[in-house]
Design an enzyme around this catalytic site. Structure first.
Site, short mmCIF file in Angstrom:
data_model
loop_
_atom_site.label_atom_id
_atom_site.label_comp_id
_atom_site.label_asym_id
_atom_site.label_seq_id
_atom_site.Cartn_x
_atom_site.Cartn_y
_atom_site.Cartn_z
N GLY A 173 23.72 -48.75 -31.99
CA GLY A 173 24.84 -48.15 -31.23
C GLY A 173 25.02 -48.78 -29.86
O GLY A 173 24.16 -49.53 -29.39
N ARG A 202 25.83 -51.95 -38.25
CA ARG A 202 24.71 -51.41 -39.03
C ARG A 202 24.39 -52.36 -40.18
O ARG A 202 25.25 -53.04 -40.70
CB ARG A 202 25.09 -50.04 -39.57
CG ARG A 202 24.66 -48.95 -38.62
CD ARG A 202 24.83 -47.58 -39.23
NE ARG A 202 25.46 -46.73 -38.21
CZ ARG A 202 26.48 -45.94 -38.45
NH1 ARG A 202 27.02 -45.88 -39.65
NH2 ARG A 202 26.97 -45.19 -37.48
N GLY A 256 17.49 -50.45 -30.79
CA GLY A 256 16.75 -49.20 -30.71
C GLY A 256 15.64 -49.15 -31.75
O GLY A 256 15.18 -50.19 -32.23
N ASP A 258 18.89 -42.94 -25.24
CA ASP A 258 18.13 -41.69 -25.40
C ASP A 258 16.78 -41.71 -24.73
O ASP A 258 16.14 -40.66 -24.61
CB ASP A 258 17.95 -41.39 -26.89
CG ASP A 258 19.26 -41.03 -27.56
OD1 ASP A 258 20.12 -40.43 -26.88
OD2 ASP A 258 19.45 -41.36 -28.74
N ARG A 267 33.13 -18.57 -14.73
CA ARG A 267 32.98 -18.90 -16.13
C ARG A 267 31.59 -19.40 -16.45
O ARG A 267 30.86 -19.88 -15.61
CB ARG A 267 33.93 -20.04 -16.47
CG ARG A 267 35.26 -19.52 -16.83
CD ARG A 267 35.96 -20.54 -17.71
NE ARG A 267 37.36 -20.16 -17.73
CZ ARG A 267 38.35 -20.99 -17.50
NH1 ARG A 267 38.11 -22.24 -17.23
NH2 ARG A 267 39.59 -20.55 -17.54
N MET A 292 24.29 -36.09 -25.25
CA MET A 292 23.65 -36.76 -26.37
C MET A 292 22.15 -36.53 -26.39
O MET A 292 21.56 -36.09 -25.40
CB MET A 292 23.99 -38.24 -26.34
CG MET A 292 25.41 -38.48 -26.84
SD MET A 292 25.79 -40.23 -27.08
CE MET A 292 27.27 -40.12 -28.11
N GLY A 293 21.55 -36.80 -27.52
CA GLY A 293 20.11 -36.60 -27.68
C GLY A 293 19.82 -35.82 -28.94
O GLY A 293 19.76 -34.60 -28.90
N ARG A 320 33.11 -21.71 -22.01
CA ARG A 320 33.86 -22.87 -22.48
C ARG A 320 32.93 -24.02 -22.81
O ARG A 320 32.05 -24.36 -22.01
CB ARG A 320 34.83 -23.36 -21.39
CG ARG A 320 35.95 -22.43 -21.09
CD ARG A 320 37.09 -22.61 -22.12
NE ARG A 320 38.13 -21.62 -21.92
CZ ARG A 320 38.07 -20.36 -22.37
NH1 ARG A 320 37.01 -19.93 -23.03
NH2 ARG A 320 39.06 -19.54 -22.16
#
Lengths: 341, 341, 341, 341
Positions: free
Chosen positions: B10, B72, B102, B127, B162, B169-170, B266
């Site tokens: 990625g 990929r 990665g 990550d 609110r 991500m993760g 939210r």
């Protein structure tokens, strides 16, 4: 526990993040009380302080500066503080004092610790020149600001066929110049650690022009200086009040390069924008961790120590060890930066 | 020397900085030749590559993505590559191959290395979950983007009373959530490493409202999940093509909190903005150093290794060691983040 | 149609966005051909140009600088161009010429148009001082960069009780100082349009300190100057090559304020960072619209004109009208900025 | 004079800048008194307000959100306010009321003005859809945030051969999608003003891939919708509480494009990050000017009016005129954006 906290020395993004973290950890994690002394050690000596509660530190994590203020202190008054350590600790009911500052502050912290004050220091410098820690907060922000400036200058240099000389902070250590130079892709980097040859820079620029890259950006630390005989002596300038003022290295080098190259060379002196304002995410995390660990150290009774980053861990190192020598840029790191074209 | 380079997996800010650094160091430092394979291992297998000279990598240091493309690769074709390692190395005249990627890519790199390819890997993941290195490039950029988002959301949450749920991500490791949550001053942080109790979040929000702080921001990793029984089962959704789609944890948690709290909650799902675009100064420096050291390793003949940051040094670690286990957030780091209010 | 395009004058974020827009609109909207002259009018005179296709302008929208280069041109050669207009148009088969530039360039454009060249000008200046258009691209980026700097300096000024003097660009018109001063919340703004009284600034700072706001930020245009008698005469400085160099107003004012106030005052000279790098979204949109409308004007045969923003519309105005007088900051706008504390 | 001020409706960067400007101008320029009602009209009806002095508005210029809070108000209570206008004005001793808000707020303001309250409205909307003003503050910030996201996504799309669908705010007017799409160089822009044909987007992407540009970014306003028959009907989703939830257009379009193109398409829903946080320099200047002119209007007794930007001037327009119709994107502006590749 009753913990005192103060910030001393020049501005550094992340100071407020440390203060907030200390207050959060001390109050919510331990039920402590925290008082903040105003304007560094002055507040401690003169009795200017206030209690810090959660509301006081609300919304300050990302704010530059320090809500406690900072000020220089004369040596004499520091000695006064050291001599009256026990009395001072008693006066405020201090079980621990957390001074946040650079080399000067940590040296003072060590004096107080030696005199009996229960001190846990937190290192602070945008210059990254404290040897006992891998990094200091504030440094990443300074490098980020300098890199953004180099990014901007580079496009102008390229389309307008110019040499740009960017002067960044760093009087004794060239970390900011090294890392912002690498990150910005500067074609020359001048550090205080190694006198530079103007000839080398001239040659580099000429080679670039020869292969069609008709521009160059040179990143120079304010403390960098030419090798002896490499640049003519500059005359000082007399300002409107009769004081002699010397041009910084950025201005001088731009004049020199323009003269030797016969091409436009422009200096940009970044100055104080590198040391203020919103800290980067990296600096906020490091500052927050330092604050947290300083409180823990106080609760474990580990005094005379300073928080430090070692690898991925925040640990404690003796203040004595922390302030003995400046962490300068080693040869290996300069070498890594040399293949930047 | 003739060095091949490829990027796989990625997107990750800093890929181009590695490519540029490898080319600079190899060409200018050693007089090597560098070829870049297109679209990861595919280019290696299918013979899609081009020579990389200084011009090719000019201006890419600060650019997101990868000039070599990435794709990929199916397991079967990887095996094909491993089986034909020697033939492949011969076909391109490779003295070294530097794959940047990665966990999957590094596992593939290890297979190739075991099969005789002279490989030096460069780890890449936003990550930060590769255990053999203190940090990976791309991570700092991801944390910075997420932190800027939390900074923005916080002011809205505060003035409009609110609860905001930010999903970052993760999938298997919560580093981005941990550090952006700390840097943004999130009031709750949910990581894949530890199932969270919705009740704890509800209680935290209610306590905040009770002491007049009528808002909260919760930072949740996409791979975080509620403790069993902590949240009702969600029904999948059927999209226009009959495929069942599940709501991510950010959406679900916002619905759940709104339901239990009776207050507006939210969700904001940051998604791909975290993994693209201009890398931070930190990531550019780290990527540049990794590229430099990969070339040096190749010249020293240290194959089957991967570059790694350890403290302030870039070193080499065996690929075998690098990919055996995921680096997840340890208890100590979670603990440090808990006193965030 | 065959359209020529060139960029002249100093750097300005958005130049590439205009080039890209002209190429897109001309090629895809009209099936035209576009050629780009290198280094401004020089390329036109010397025959340095290249065809611009979609690939050539791919990825340049957000890039600073200009892919065509820019250079200053001597008056004599401009006259040469004007005298040979028809021959030049014939030589390149030009049906239209789109020069992008500031006051000087547009004056040249007008000369060429008067001499028969089919010209549609596009105004460019970070200074926003062209009277026939509400705004020019590049200005918003300059103001944004200056504002970010003021934001950073303010926190340092506040926590360290300092006066900061920020010098921004603007030799004859103070738009950047006005808007970045307002946006950054500067406490004093000095423009070229109105000589300033140092006494007023001193009084302002003292009043701030008196009511507990122990800091101030003053934003000063490089072309601002003190009212006569308001500041002592400065002596020039002699550089290492014997040339006299004058301190800019930022440096001088900081010295003056420090002297009169007895408080630390620090100058920051922003310089070229204001005129390079990634353009803001606003500038990209405006530049793109200008390019689009320039092509449309060419197709409608509206020559001797320049694109201009009026309210929300991009229109055309005669070049003659555009360059007759500088657009300076009117009294009303200064008045609006005065209640900034 | 005694001036009341309130903020109502959704968040919008620049609200605090208006409040600060009103307070500065009123107190320092006229010696007025200013009170701020909390949570919009609720504070006016329920008597929740506080005096605003210079300290209260110190440091808020660049801060997102609103220090006064904001809340929705039921229609019934608004009518109550209108019916008791005189009593309300008397209760607080109001000589003028400055409500800051969007269409709903300005409609309410008009009702109060018609009922006798001395009102000067300040328009606020990130959507830029109020017809009587060229621009509203908040819009530039929203466009900037969206553009930065597109910038980031584009590099990933390019190097990973993907279609990215970015959903930005704009339910009834497509201004944010238009300008961020143009500024980010999106290859397709879908606005609420004109139903889009999925076929057109498919064709555009296929043509790009055919000429070697193997990626595309599509910017879609949340209120955009496909032309009838252009996209299959989507089934709603049932959340864990049995409520049907519909996928937004961004998610649906990504699924549709992936299905038709046979290529990876990823949605990114930017959401609330567009409407919070630090306002851009542009928005701070506009907000500050609006506040200044609202106070001046009050002093001149021009009630029932609203501040508006017309060209470079801030003027006043009747509230009646301001709220009659939505300002949508005209055909001409869409046309300008079409030659974006």
């Amino acid at each position: 526990m009753r913990i005192g906290i103060l910030t001393a020395g020049g501005d550094c993004p992340g100071l407020n993040a440390v203060i907030r973290s200390v207050v959060h950890r001390a109050l919510a994690g331990h039920g402590d009380e925290v008082i903040g002394f105003e304007d560094g050690f002055k507040g401690l000596l003169d009795g200017h302080y206030r209690r810090l509660d959660l509301n006081e530190v609300s919304g300050i994590l990302a704010r530059g500066g320090t809500i406690l203020g900072s000020a220089r202190l004369e040596r004499a008054r520091l000695r006064e503080a050291a001599e009256n350590c026990e009395e001072l600790a008693r006066r405020y009911g201090l079980d621990a004092l957390i001074p946040i500052g650079g080399e000067g502050t940590l040296t003072a912290a060590r004096m107080l610790a030696d005199a009996g004050m229960p001190v846990v220091g937190v290192p602070k410098t945008i210059d990254n020149d404290i040897s006992a820690t891998d990094r200091t907060f504030g440094f990443d922000t300074a490098v980020t600001v300098a890199t953004e400036a180099i990014d901007r200058l580079k496009t102008t240099a390229e389309s307008h066929q110019r040499v740009m000389v960017v002067e960044v902070m760093g009087r004794h250590a060239g970390w900011i110049a090294l890392e912002s130079g690498m990150a910005g892709g500067a074609h020359g980097i001048c550090l205080p650690e190694r006198p530079f040859q103007v000839d080398d820079l001239v040659k580099m620029v000429e080679e670039r022009f020869a292969r069609g890259k008709k521009f160059a950006v040179i990143c120079v630390a304010e403390g960098a200086h030419p090798a002896e005989g490499s640049m003519p002596y500059e005359k000082g300038e007399i300002d409107q009040y009769g004081h002699e003022r010397f041009q910084g290295i950025g201005n001088r080098l731009a004049v020199e390069l323009e003269h030797r190259l016969g091409k436009e060379a422009r200096p940009v002196i970044l100055g104080h924008v590198q040391r203020g304002g919103v800290p980067t995410a990296y600096d906020r995390v490091l500052a927050t961790r330092f604050g947290w660990h300083a409180v823990e150290a106080a609760h474990r009774g580990e005094f005379g120590m300073m928080t430090a980053l070692r690898g991925t861990q925040v640990t404690l190192v003796p203040l004595a060890e922390a302030v003995t020598r400046l962490k300068t840029v080693p040869e290996g790191r300069m070498h890594e930066a040399e293949s930047v074209f």
